[in-house]
Write an enzyme that holds these catalytic residues in place. Structure first.
Site, PDB file in Angstrom:
ATOM      1  CG  ASP A  74      96.808   5.374  12.881  1.00 55.96           C
ATOM      2  OD1 ASP A  74      95.072   4.952  13.092  1.00 55.96           O
ATOM      3  OD2 ASP A  74      97.482   4.289  12.990  1.00 55.96           O
ATOM      4  CG  ASP A 131      95.165   8.488  14.671  1.00 53.52           C
ATOM      5  OD1 ASP A 131      95.455   8.533  15.680  1.00 53.52           O
ATOM      6  OD2 ASP A 131      94.598   7.172  14.157  1.00 53.52           O
ATOM      7  CD  GLU A 181      91.102   0.445  19.848  1.00 56.07           C
ATOM      8  OE1 GLU A 181      91.853   1.498  19.492  1.00 56.07           O
ATOM      9  OE2 GLU A 181      91.205  -0.453  18.229  1.00 56.07           O
TER      10      GLU A 181
HETATM   11  O1  KIV Z   1      92.406   4.843  13.776  1.00 50.70           O
HETATM   12  C1  KIV Z   1      91.155   5.039  14.399  1.00 50.70           C
HETATM   13  O2  KIV Z   1      90.802   4.692  14.303  1.00 50.70           O
HETATM   14  C2  KIV Z   1      91.242   5.406  16.128  1.00 50.70           C
HETATM   15  C3  KIV Z   1      89.957   4.577  16.655  1.00 50.70           C
HETATM   16  C4  KIV Z   1      89.941   3.213  16.356  1.00 50.70           C
HETATM   17  C5  KIV Z   1      90.472   5.264  18.010  1.00 50.70           C
HETATM   18  O3  KIV Z   1      92.319   5.675  16.796  1.00 50.70           O
END
Ligand code: KIV
Length: 299
Positions: A67, A106, A204
């Protein structure tokens, strides 16, 4: 009758570039069973067909349609603005390239916060768009939702630590798990996610020692971003690692290219050629067969 391959020895495919030696086709069970395999997992984000092809050609194991789409592609200041429809649109573009890496999408903010029924429906939308698994943020308070999605046969990747969808409640993009109590909460959350059936967990923005402790405490792979080297894998955002961004990258990013600068320079040279009358030249133009030209000119 359908034939089924052995569970833990996926088909070998040969990818097209030298960067890719033959590797297994990636599945959630393969990732899950890979804890302690030795070689770190590699995941990168991608949001469309060209970025997916680059990721596949480079030999990553997983493509995350993150996301982060909101910030690096759509120009928003945080990730809270993307919808399930946005995520499905971009997941489908990635999936159309039929990449060898596993595609994880996501679940965006508010797509799983309103209960298990909504969460399962939204996860299914992303699977129908081409994802093989979904990722969602949060610890024990998301367990019921995670279990419902897994119960619908959709693999789930967890995400703990600096969870960007909690931007407002965290008071900004801040490193998490910095004191003993917060670190313990993260370890317990990670154990709970693994126990609920998540096949991997993204860590993260947490101190390296906390990431190491979590990695040693769970039996599923951890994939770190800004979480130090002691994870079972690493993930970075495509635009960060390739320098397709004007902003100074965060400390945890290592840049391997400067695509923004290179693209601006290349496009600028084309602009200069057009304005100076150097583009297009004779070789870049279509021509009529020679005998036709005089008759065309005379009419
Ligand atoms: O949305 C994204 O890019 C992520 C990464 C930072 C793991 O969730």
């Amino acid at each position: 009758m359908a034939t089924y391959g052995p569970e833990s020895t996926p088909t070998q495919v040969t990818a097209p570039t030298a960067a890719n030696r033959p590797r297994p086709t990636v599945t959630a069970p393969w990732i899950r069973a890979g804890k302690g395999r030795g070689e770190p997992l590699v995941m990168v984000t991608a949001y469309d067909a060209p970025t997916a092809r680059v990721a596949d050609g480079a030999g990553v194991d997983l493509i995350l349609v993150g996301d982060s789409l909101a910030m690096v592609v759509l120009g928003y200041d945080d990730t809270l603005h993307v919808t399930v429809d946005d995520m499905a649109h971009h997941t489908a573009a990635v999936a159309r390239t039929s990449p060898r890496p596993m595609v994880v999408a996501d679940l965006p903010w508010m797509s799983y916060h309103t209960g298990a029924t909504d969460a399962v429906r939204n996860a299914a939308t992303l699977v129908r768009a081409g994802a093989q698994a979904v990722k969602l943020e949060g610890g024990r308070k998301r367990l019921a939702v995670i279990e419902a999605i897994i119960d619908a046969e959709i693999p789930v990747m967890g995400h703990l630590g600096l969870t960007p969808q909690s931007f407002h409640s965290m008071g900004g993009f801040k490193v998490q798990g910095k004191d003993l109590e917060a670190a313990k909460v993260l370890v317990d959350d990670a154990r709970a996610l693994a126990g609920a059936g998540c096949f991997a967990v993204v860590l993260e923005g947490i101190p390296d020692v906390v990431a190491q402790l979590i990695t040693e405490s769970v039996d599923v792979p951890t994939i770190g971003i800004g979480a130090g080297p002691h994870c079972d894998g690493q993930v970075l955002v495509w635009h960060d690692v390739l320098g397709f961004d004007e902003q100074r990258p965060p400390k945890f990013v290592r840049r391997y290219a400067a695509l923004q600068a290179d693209a601006t320079d290349a496009l600028g040279r084309w602009v200069g050629d057009v304005r100076a009358g150097r583009f297009p030249d004779d070789s870049e133009s279509y021509h009529l067969a020679a005998p036709t030209v005089p008759s065309l000119v005379h009419h």
